[in-house]
Scaffold this active site. Structure first.
Site, PDB file in Angstrom:
ATOM      1  CD  GLN A   1     -21.451 -14.533  21.088  1.00 14.06           C
ATOM      2  OE1 GLN A   1     -20.862 -15.446  21.640  1.00 14.06           O
ATOM      3  NE2 GLN A   1     -21.314 -13.284  21.477  1.00 14.06           N
TER       4      GLN A   1
ATOM      5  CG  HIS B   1     -24.338 -19.268  18.635  1.00 15.08           C
ATOM      6  ND1 HIS B   1     -23.931 -18.837  19.887  1.00 15.08           N
ATOM      7  CD2 HIS B   1     -23.195 -19.479  17.938  1.00 15.08           C
ATOM      8  CE1 HIS B   1     -22.611 -18.790  19.924  1.00 15.08           C
ATOM      9  NE2 HIS B   1     -22.142 -19.164  18.764  1.00 15.08           N
TER      10      HIS B   1
ATOM     11  CB  CYS C   1     -35.481 -33.137   9.531  1.00 21.14           C
ATOM     12  SG  CYS C   1     -35.621 -34.928   9.635  1.00 21.14           S
TER      13      CYS C   1
ATOM     14  CB  CYS D   1     -37.961 -38.306   6.620  1.00 22.94           C
ATOM     15  SG  CYS D   1     -37.007 -37.595   7.965  1.00 22.94           S
TER      16      CYS D   1
ATOM     17  N   GLY E   1     -22.533  -6.873  25.288  1.00 21.65           N
ATOM     18  CA  GLY E   1     -23.171  -7.897  26.124  1.00 21.65           C
ATOM     19  C   GLY E   1     -22.697  -9.311  25.886  1.00 21.65           C
TER      20      GLY E   1
ATOM     21  CB  SER F   1     -18.664 -13.699  28.709  1.00 21.26           C
ATOM     22  OG  SER F   1     -18.988 -14.795  27.872  1.00 21.26           O
TER      23      SER F   1
ATOM     24  CD  GLU G   1     -19.294  -9.595  34.542  1.00 24.00           C
ATOM     25  OE1 GLU G   1     -19.418  -9.425  35.757  1.00 24.00           O
ATOM     26  OE2 GLU G   1     -19.568 -10.651  33.964  1.00 24.00           O
TER      27      GLU G   1
ATOM     28  CB  ALA H   1     -26.521  -3.231  26.628  1.00 24.80           C
TER      29      ALA H   1
HETATM   30  P1  OAD Z   1     -22.546 -14.896  28.577  1.00 23.91           P
HETATM   31  O1  OAD Z   1     -23.609 -15.302  29.530  1.00 23.91           O
HETATM   32  O2  OAD Z   1     -21.302 -15.711  28.525  1.00 23.91           O
HETATM   33  O3  OAD Z   1     -22.115 -13.391  28.836  1.00 23.91           O
HETATM   34  C1  OAD Z   1     -23.049 -12.366  28.938  1.00 23.91           C
HETATM   35  C2  OAD Z   1     -22.298 -11.081  29.242  1.00 23.91           C
HETATM   36  O4  OAD Z   1     -23.261 -10.039  29.291  1.00 23.91           O
HETATM   37  C3  OAD Z   1     -21.574 -11.081  30.593  1.00 23.91           C
HETATM   38  O5  OAD Z   1     -20.226 -10.653  30.403  1.00 23.91           O
HETATM   39  C4  OAD Z   1     -22.358 -10.069  31.440  1.00 23.91           C
HETATM   40  O6  OAD Z   1     -21.523  -9.301  32.283  1.00 23.91           O
HETATM   41  C5  OAD Z   1     -22.958  -9.192  30.379  1.00 23.91           C
HETATM   42  N1  OAD Z   1     -24.214  -8.539  30.770  1.00 23.91           N
HETATM   43  C6  OAD Z   1     -25.201  -8.974  31.597  1.00 23.91           C
HETATM   44  N2  OAD Z   1     -26.204  -8.095  31.677  1.00 23.91           N
HETATM   45  C7  OAD Z   1     -25.860  -7.056  30.864  1.00 23.91           C
HETATM   46  C8  OAD Z   1     -26.481  -5.806  30.525  1.00 23.91           C
HETATM   47  N3  OAD Z   1     -27.658  -5.449  31.016  1.00 23.91           N
HETATM   48  N4  OAD Z   1     -25.816  -4.992  29.672  1.00 23.91           N
HETATM   49  C9  OAD Z   1     -24.601  -5.328  29.170  1.00 23.91           C
HETATM   50  N5  OAD Z   1     -23.973  -6.480  29.460  1.00 23.91           N
HETATM   51  C10 OAD Z   1     -24.590  -7.337  30.294  1.00 23.91           C
HETATM   52  O7  OAD Z   1     -23.257 -14.817  27.133  1.00 23.91           O
HETATM   53  P2  OAD Z   1     -22.584 -14.838  25.677  1.00 23.91           P
HETATM   54  O8  OAD Z   1     -21.311 -14.111  25.656  1.00 23.91           O
HETATM   55  O9  OAD Z   1     -23.652 -14.429  24.733  1.00 23.91           O
HETATM   56  O10 OAD Z   1     -23.747 -20.467  22.991  1.00 23.91           O
HETATM   57  O11 OAD Z   1     -22.300 -16.385  25.508  1.00 23.91           O
HETATM   58  C11 OAD Z   1     -21.852 -16.839  24.286  1.00 23.91           C
HETATM   59  C12 OAD Z   1     -22.418 -18.199  23.981  1.00 23.91           C
HETATM   60  O12 OAD Z   1     -22.214 -19.078  25.074  1.00 23.91           O
HETATM   61  C13 OAD Z   1     -23.934 -18.229  23.794  1.00 23.91           C
HETATM   62  O13 OAD Z   1     -24.352 -17.860  22.510  1.00 23.91           O
HETATM   63  C14 OAD Z   1     -24.256 -19.652  24.072  1.00 23.91           C
HETATM   64  C15 OAD Z   1     -23.464 -19.765  25.341  1.00 23.91           C
HETATM   65  O14 OAD Z   1     -23.206 -20.970  25.874  1.00 23.91           O
HETATM   66  C16 OAD Z   1     -24.299 -21.646  22.705  1.00 23.91           C
HETATM   67  O15 OAD Z   1     -25.265 -22.087  23.297  1.00 23.91           O
HETATM   68  C17 OAD Z   1     -23.604 -22.359  21.588  1.00 23.91           C
END
Ligand code: OAD
Length: 260
Positions: free
Chosen positions: A110, A128, A136, A159, A196, A198, A235, A251
């Site tokens: 992502q 993503h 563009c 354009c 890593g 959520s 978590e 991680a």
């Molecule tokens: P989040 O910020 O929602 O979640 C990140 C996760 O990583 C959390 O559960 C943390 O506990 C965990 N975390 C933090 N540090 C860590 C470490 N050192 N090792 C392991 N885990 C760790 O990010 P995403 O799940 O990637 O989309 O969010 C998904 C999407 O929401 C993103 O791609 C973005 C966002 O809004 C768009 O912008 C469309």
């Protein structure tokens, strides 16, 4: 998690990955946290500083493209001084090992930071999009601009319409080919590993559910020692109670241990 319990789980995850012929991985912002890239949610997350609706939606871009570009340009420029960490490197090693024994490997991310590619992962499925790519709003023009400064109002050289970051914003559809490849991998893999994330943002988080219901987690497959689902996250998440092995910690600490 008690120490002994944790080392049992690490050993189980390591066994699964050491023998799998087919591995699918989903990563999220947490894998890049130890490289200094902010996550999105939680305290200190990007969405606690910036309203996501303003900078990561088509409506926000229509309202104030200069603001959206400033946000993305700042993130993009910061990337230049950021390097992959031990977790990215471990996944690149895992890919080489699985492919080296004639297996299949897919890494869907992502993240838009390009750190998997920088670590040596090949064939990354960028669900993503990518922060260094622009496209563009009026024609088919697309370019990887790397870390080159773009100015506050970048327009298309072909354009003249507004350029936009080639990323997927909230409310937008994922690239159909990339998504189809990720779904295929989650369905057909022997081991599914989520790192890593959520596990809250769909459709990407749905890959975990696909792996659980149609992939290695389906039916009684979890009783086989060779198939399974693994989560590595700082978590617990909504997926933690459903996967075969949930490992909670950094991680960059855990992945090098399970990719032995
Ligand atoms: P989040 O910020 O929602 O979640 C990140 C996760 O990583 C959390 O559960 C943390 O506990 C965990 N975390 C933090 N540090 C860590 C470490 N050192 N090792 C392991 N885990 C760790 O990010 P995403 O799940 O990637 O989309 O969010 C998904 C999407 O929401 C993103 O791609 C973005 C966002 O809004 C768009 O912008 C469309």
């Amino acid at each position: 998690m008690a120490e002994a319990d944790s080392s049992d789980r690490i050993a189980r995850a390591r066994r699964l990955l050491a023998h799998a012929d087919s591995v699918a991985v989903l990563t999220g912002a947490g894998i890049s946290a130890e490289s200094g890239v902010p996550t999105f949610r939680g305290s200190g997350g990007l969405w606690s500083r910036q309203r996501m609706e303003d900078v990561a939606t088509p409506a926000g871009f229509a309202r104030d493209p200069v603001k959206v570009w400033r946000f993305h340009n700042e993130l993009r420029i910061e990337l230049e001084r950021i390097a992959p960490n031990a977790a990215h490197l471990a996944l690149a090693r895992l890919e080489r090992a699985v492919l080296g024994r004639g297996g299949r490997f897919a890494l869907a991310t992502q993240n838009i930071d390009g750190l998997h590619q920088a670590a040596g992962s090949r064939g990354v499925l960028e669900l993503h999009g990518s922060l260094t790519a622009v496209r563009c709003t009026g024609c088919d023009y697309r370019e990887d601009v790397g870390f080159r400064p773009l100015g506050p109002r970048p327009t298309c050289p072909d354009c003249g319409k507004w350029l936009r970051p080639d990323v997927v914003w909230f409310g937008e559809t994922l690239g159909p080919d990339v998504w189809a490849a990720a779904v295929r991998a989650a369905r057909s893999c022997q081991v599914f590993l989520s790192v890593g994330t959520s596990a809250l943002v769909y459709p990407a988080a749905g890959l975990i559910e696909i792996a659980l219901s149609e992939g290695p987690g389906r039916g009684r497959r979890h009783l086989e020692t060779s198939a399974g689902t693994i989560e590595v996250n700082l978590e617990p998440t909504p997926a933690s109670g459903k996967v075969d092995v949930a490992l909670h910690g950094r991680a960059g600490h855990i992945l090098p241990q399970i990719v032995a």
